[in-house]
Design a protein around this motif. Sequence first.
Motif, PDB file in Angstrom:
ATOM      1  N   UNK A  39       1.131  41.302 -24.107  1.00 57.05           N
ATOM      2  CA  UNK A  39       0.878  42.464 -23.252  1.00 57.05           C
ATOM      3  C   UNK A  39      -0.623  42.626 -23.039  1.00 57.05           C
ATOM      4  N   UNK A  40      -0.985  43.170 -21.884  1.00 59.05           N
ATOM      5  CA  UNK A  40      -2.386  43.344 -21.502  1.00 59.05           C
ATOM      6  C   UNK A  40      -2.524  44.649 -20.725  1.00 59.05           C
ATOM      7  N   UNK A  41      -3.598  45.377 -20.974  1.00 61.05           N
ATOM      8  CA  UNK A  41      -3.920  46.574 -20.191  1.00 61.05           C
ATOM      9  C   UNK A  41      -4.931  46.175 -19.130  1.00 61.05           C
ATOM     10  N   UNK A  42      -4.639  46.545 -17.881  1.00 54.90           N
ATOM     11  CA  UNK A  42      -5.545  46.220 -16.774  1.00 54.90           C
ATOM     12  C   UNK A  42      -5.944  47.498 -16.044  1.00 54.90           C
ATOM     13  N   UNK A  43      -7.092  47.440 -15.350  1.00 53.87           N
ATOM     14  CA  UNK A  43      -7.600  48.609 -14.633  1.00 53.87           C
ATOM     15  C   UNK A  43      -7.061  48.647 -13.204  1.00 53.87           C
ATOM     16  N   UNK A  44      -7.639  49.504 -12.385  1.00 54.73           N
ATOM     17  CA  UNK A  44      -7.161  49.669 -11.001  1.00 54.73           C
ATOM     18  C   UNK A  44      -7.305  48.393 -10.176  1.00 54.73           C
ATOM     19  N   UNK A  45      -8.254  47.536 -10.576  1.00 54.50           N
ATOM     20  CA  UNK A  45      -8.458  46.278  -9.862  1.00 54.50           C
ATOM     21  C   UNK A  45      -7.679  45.122 -10.489  1.00 54.50           C
ATOM     22  N   UNK A  46      -6.793  45.459 -11.410  1.00 52.89           N
ATOM     23  CA  UNK A  46      -5.957  44.477 -12.103  1.00 52.89           C
ATOM     24  C   UNK A  46      -6.782  43.526 -12.963  1.00 52.89           C
ATOM     25  N   UNK A  85       8.932  47.539 -25.560  1.00 54.69           N
ATOM     26  CA  UNK A  85       9.674  46.369 -26.053  1.00 54.69           C
ATOM     27  C   UNK A  85       8.750  45.161 -26.156  1.00 54.69           C
ATOM     28  N   UNK A  86       9.144  44.188 -26.965  1.00 51.13           N
ATOM     29  CA  UNK A  86       8.322  42.992 -27.101  1.00 51.13           C
ATOM     30  C   UNK A  86       8.227  42.201 -25.800  1.00 51.13           C
ATOM     31  N   UNK A  87       9.218  42.335 -24.916  1.00 52.72           N
ATOM     32  CA  UNK A  87       9.216  41.594 -23.658  1.00 52.72           C
ATOM     33  C   UNK A  87       9.553  42.523 -22.505  1.00 52.72           C
ATOM     34  N   UNK A  88       9.019  42.207 -21.321  1.00 54.97           N
ATOM     35  CA  UNK A  88       9.292  42.993 -20.122  1.00 54.97           C
ATOM     36  C   UNK A  88      10.362  42.299 -19.293  1.00 54.97           C
ATOM     37  N   UNK A  89      10.745  42.930 -18.196  1.00 61.43           N
ATOM     38  CA  UNK A  89      11.678  42.334 -17.241  1.00 61.43           C
ATOM     39  C   UNK A  89      10.954  42.171 -15.907  1.00 61.43           C
ATOM     40  N   UNK A  90      11.353  41.184 -15.100  1.00 62.39           N
ATOM     41  CA  UNK A  90      10.613  40.886 -13.864  1.00 62.39           C
ATOM     42  C   UNK A  90      10.967  41.792 -12.691  1.00 62.39           C
ATOM     43  N   UNK A  91      10.961  43.094 -12.925  1.00 63.45           N
ATOM     44  CA  UNK A  91      11.297  44.027 -11.844  1.00 63.45           C
ATOM     45  C   UNK A  91      10.137  44.168 -10.858  1.00 63.45           C
ATOM     46  N   UNK A 124      -4.724  52.988 -15.431  1.00 62.12           N
ATOM     47  CA  UNK A 124      -4.553  51.631 -15.937  1.00 62.12           C
ATOM     48  C   UNK A 124      -3.071  51.284 -15.946  1.00 62.12           C
ATOM     49  N   UNK A 125      -2.791  50.002 -16.135  1.00 66.40           N
ATOM     50  CA  UNK A 125      -1.428  49.492 -16.103  1.00 66.40           C
ATOM     51  C   UNK A 125      -1.211  48.573 -17.292  1.00 66.40           C
ATOM     52  N   UNK A 126       0.036  48.475 -17.707  1.00 63.71           N
ATOM     53  CA  UNK A 126       0.418  47.575 -18.789  1.00 63.71           C
ATOM     54  C   UNK A 126       1.227  46.430 -18.192  1.00 63.71           C
ATOM     55  N   UNK A 127       0.827  45.185 -18.513  1.00 63.36           N
ATOM     56  CA  UNK A 127       1.501  44.021 -17.939  1.00 63.36           C
ATOM     57  C   UNK A 127       1.833  43.013 -19.040  1.00 63.36           C
ATOM     58  N   UNK A 128       2.792  42.153 -18.720  1.00 60.75           N
ATOM     59  CA  UNK A 128       3.350  41.221 -19.708  1.00 60.75           C
ATOM     60  C   UNK A 128       3.269  39.781 -19.188  1.00 60.75           C
TER      61      UNK A 128
END
Length: 276
Positions: A39-46, A85-91, A124-128
Amino acid sequence: MAAPFLLSDLYIYPVKSLGGIRLTEAHIEPRGLRHDRRWLIVDEKNRFMTQRQTAAMAHLKVSPAYNGFLLSHQQRPELLPLYVPFAATPEKTLFVTIWDDMVFAWRAKPECDEWLSEALGQPCKLVYMSDMVRRDVEPERNPEGQLVSFADGYPFLLIGQESLADLNARLATPVGMERFRPNLVFSGGEPFAEDGWEQFTIGDATFRAVRGCGRCVLTTIDPATAQKSPQGEPLRTLAGYRTEDSKVLFGQNVTGPGRGTLRVGDQVHIIIRKNQ
């Protein structure tokens, strides 16, 4: 007869630049330990966020939960812990930037973005990182074609307990191993014994120490307070005796076998030493 090297601690960091989870057993995957920095936290510019620029991230604590982990804010109890969760889904998907790499990532649930934006005081956003993503270790040092997660550059970081003891003997206020965010910690040997290793085994798994890990300002942030050391410690002291090619080195960046299981207490055997 010299005492054997032993694996004394195992850590994973589910979200890059947030706190770790201490384990007694961990599974090895192609990108490192299972669930490490996926998992990674990204800013408004990703673009990726770390404590280097956002020291407030040190206030966010990570604790284990069933099939995932909990995020909590150590100074804001009104923010109820967030389950991830440990993993995300590709929604939902997007491209994110980490250092010089741009990679495909899956979005977390909207409530995760909302919680983190409130906790850090900025959007910010959380991505997997899914198993479909290929992010390579730096090519010139990667003949095996090793992969890496959202870690800075390598799937594992190795540090000896004696190396930290040597540093703490030079500091007015000792620091804990958590300042350096290792995955693999071993006991035994002399301080910085790991500098001389090229190939080694832990249990049945074979690893390669690629190069020393250059340390940054993140090591000066107290994880208990999120405050930077006004004296720049422990980086300042390390710089006095651990500088090479303008980098302050502490620990070894390591690649691994892609599969296997590690357990605290496993013996560590040196197969090939550098410059042998």
